[in-house]
Design a protein around this motif. Structure first.
Motif: not given
Length: 407
Positions: A169-185
């Motif tokens: 289910n990676w193509t339709t992941p469970p809500a809210p889905g993978p979240a991307v964030a900056d963590a400095g470098a």
């Protein structure tokens, strides 16, 4: 007058000395002939086993190559992935055994609009002459050393790109889905619970060194995996491919993961298989020999490396590996659009001012693989075989030619 006893003794006398010698001679001749036939049978059996093993190794090598080449380009972005605009990215993780090989370089353009030079990850990136130099294709000590080739292939992981929810289910992941964030470098990707397969799955989970694509548009390399829950994947600069070039927070570098910022609520995270085939030399004890010391190797083997994981042995006693390619160029209106061009370098034809790499136009791959017997025969000569195979990567003809929004 002879008695009956004397007559009986005369009838029971043994072989004479001459008869015995003749019988022994015949026996020795028959036994010698039988022994020669037996020894010949053993030699034939040994030869048959050596040839059968040699042919099996050649088939194993060509079958593995053909399978991966046939998959090249499957599931990846149309036209490949544009990488970060910065220091060149390359397949440098196996530089010990093969020359580092840059991804396809798109030259800078004066415009308008002006564009800097960029690297692109295509389904196939040839490695022309980047492997070890082996003395003579037959490897029996004759002939000048021949520089071996390698090849790099890219396609989507068939598990994590599956649209079948029973598989992934990676193509339709469970809500809210993978979240991307900056963590400095670094860049972090927080994966939701309940994904199938789990991030830390022993068979299909994410590992350090895996190559990921976000929204099937940008590429990053996994530097760390915290199993959680929730699982957190970290992308950090300094990976062997040099793909993780993010630029300053808030600005980013075109073609990098940070170029997606501001990040959407959730992104689609998929895994790519970046596969490298190369020849590796070994010494008499079976230890790997570097490319620079290939002249000291007593044998060679075909290796397969997936992403930045440890390379595995595909086939033993492989001592010859060369590739050539057919290119399809729709701009060639006055000449045949398909031509057998070694090393995928487009010639100065069809209005092209200078020869240039043409990895996006590869339509057919020719494999020339040679194998030798595991040991020499009683004369000290190795048996040799060469397998020539042609593979047409079924996805590249469509993936590099027709945009995704067209039928």
């Amino acid at each position: 007058m002879k008695t009956s006893c004397q007559q009986r003794f005369r009838n029971q006398r043994g072989f004479s000395l001459v008869e015995l010698l003749v019988a022994m001679a015949i026996t020795i001749i028959v036994m010698a002939a039988a022994m020669m036939m037996f020894m010949k049978s053993l030699d034939t059996n040994d030869m048959t086993m050596l040839i059968a093993e040699m042919q099996a190794n050649a088939r194993a090598g060509t079958n593995a190559l053909a399978q991966d080449i046939n998959q090249a380009g499957t599931g990846i972005a149309w036209g490949g992935y544009t990488l970060a605009q910065g220091p060149a990215e390359n397949f440098g993780n196996n530089a010990t055994y093969m020359n580092p090989n840059n991804f396809y370089t798109v030259p800078a353009s004066a415009g308008p609009p002006a564009t800097p030079a960029t690297n692109v990850m295509y389904g196939i990136t040839p490695v022309d002459g980047g492997g070890p130099a082996i003395a003579g294709p037959a490897n029996n000590g004759a002939g000048a050393p021949v520089q071996m080739d390698g090849i790099n292939l890219v396609y989507a992981d068939p598990v994590l790109s599956s649209s079948d929810p029973t598989v992934s289910n990676w193509t339709t992941p469970p809500a809210p889905g993978p979240a991307v964030a900056d963590a400095g470098a670094n860049i972090t990707i927080t994966m939701p619970n309940g994904m199938l397969p789990a991030v830390n799955d022993n068979n299909s989970g994410i590992r350090i060194g895996d190559v990921l694509t976000l929204n099937n548009s940008v590429v990053g390399v996994v530097s760390n995996v915290a199993p959680g829950p929730p699982a957190i994947i970290t992308l950090s600069p300094g990976d062997p491919y040099n793909i993780n070039q993010f630029g300053p927070v808030g600005a980013g570098t075109p073609g990098s993961v940070r170029s997606l910022a501001p990040y959407p609520i959730s992104v689609n995270v998929m895994r790519l298989y970046v596969i490298t085939y190369f020849l590796q030399g070994i010494d008499a004890a079976g230890n790997p020999v570097t490319k620079a010391a290939a002249a000291t190797a007593v044998d060679f083997r075909l290796m397969r490396q997936v992403n930045q994981q440890a390379a595995t042995i595909v086939a033993e006693h492989i001592n010859y590996l060369q590739f050539s390619y057919d290119l399809g160029d729709p701009s060639c209106l006055t000449t045949a659009p398909m031509s057998h061009i070694p090393n995928a370098v487009e010639p100065t034809a069809c209005g092209i001012p200078t020869a240039k790499p043409a990895y996006d136009k590869i339509r057919t791959v020719y494999i020339n693989l040679g194998a030798r017997s595991a040991k020499p025969d009683k004369r000290g000569v190795y048996y040799q075989t060469t397998v020539n195979t042609t593979v047409g990567p079924r996805s590249l003809s469509y993936n590099n030619t027709y945009p995704a929004d067209k039928p």
